[in-house]
Enzyme design. Structure first.
Site, PDB file in Angstrom:
ATOM      1  N   HIS A  25       0.850  -1.194   0.000  1.00 51.68           N
ATOM      2  CA  HIS A  25       0.000   0.000   0.000  1.00 51.68           C
ATOM      3  C   HIS A  25       0.889   1.248   0.000  1.00 51.68           C
ATOM      4  CE1 HIS A  25      -2.875   3.009   1.249  1.00 51.68           C
ATOM      5  NE2 HIS A  25      -3.837   2.160   0.923  1.00 51.68           N
TER       6      HIS A  25
ATOM      7  N   GLU B 179      -4.145   1.780  -7.192  1.00 50.27           N
ATOM      8  CA  GLU B 179      -4.496   2.856  -6.267  1.00 50.27           C
ATOM      9  C   GLU B 179      -3.585   4.064  -6.486  1.00 50.27           C
ATOM     10  OE1 GLU B 179      -6.756   1.335  -2.595  1.00 50.27           O
ATOM     11  OE2 GLU B 179      -4.643   1.430  -2.130  1.00 50.27           O
TER      12      GLU B 179
END
Ligand code: PGA
Length: 223
Positions: A98, A147
């Protein structure tokens, strides 16, 4: 693409006590039905995951649990870390790479690759977060989450059309059936636009997954 199965993955980040996590489950769990065309995953903190697992099992809620990260080492003398092989009783998958981990915790493409390998060896599916179409994707990756950093927590999501384009580029680099999700400022108001794209396999939802009613509304967008 995985034939028609969509993923909705909630990433709770560093939010919710054990009690708050269970309260969320108490509201959301009974509202979900068993479906073959939708897989719902919640990634709570390590703190809450075992208690949540018990409640999900007892009540047969159609929710899988995931973790937000794993150790880059196997089980052993690694203070403060949780190894992939310790998690398989409660978790089905792990997020890896992430952007918040890359920015704040020195995650590198190399550690992402190591973690993806450890996850696969342990039997956890790895959801590797990529920030663009050229972010390295390890061979052991099970699912990719696109993302873009500019979209995370900003209220400024990428367009569904661009997300589909990036997903296609990612499949060109990996395999034609690699599931690719979109994440970044997905809310109850825009979730449908991503879920209805044949070129996307689902969504990864941060802030909007914390409120149980908003999460239920998000799930209801895919019917
Ligand atoms: P956001 O976060 O939905 O709050 O933008 C998504 C993520 O970081 O996975």
């Amino acid at each position: 693409m995985a034939a028609g199965v969509k993923w909705i993955i909630a990433n709770w980040k560093s939010h919710k006590t054990i009690l708050e996590s269970l309260q969320w489950l108490e509201v959301v769990g009974p509202e979900l039905s068993q479906r073959t065309d939708l897989t719902i995953v919640v990634c709570p903190t390590y703190l809450a995951i075992a208690e949540m697992h018990k409640v999900i099992q007892t009540n047969h809620y159609p929710i899988l649990l995931g973790v937000q990260d794993i150790s880059s080492f196997p089980a052993g003398s690694y203070t403060g870390q949780v190894a992939a092989e310790l998690l398989t009783d409660v978790a089905a998958l792990t997020l890896i790479g992430h952007s918040e981990r890359r920015q704040n915790f020195a995650e590198t493409d190399q550690s992402v690759a190591t973690k993806a390998q450890l996850a696969r060896q342990a039997g956890l599916q790895s959801v590797v977060c990529v920030q663009g179409s050229d972010t390295p994707i390890p061979a052991d990756t099970a699912i990719v989450a696109y993302e873009p950093v500019t979209a995370i927590g900003t209220g400024n999501p990428d367009t569904p059309a661009n997300a589909v384009e990036v997903a296609a580029l990612i499949r060109n680099r990996t395999s034609a059936d690699m599931p690719v999700l979109y994440g970044g400022s997905v809310t109850a108001d825009n979730a449908k636009q991503y879920l209805e794209q044949a070129g996307l396999d689902g969504i990864l939802v941060g802030a909007a997954s914390l409120d149980p009613q908003e999460f239920i509304t998000i799930v209801q967008q895919w019917i």
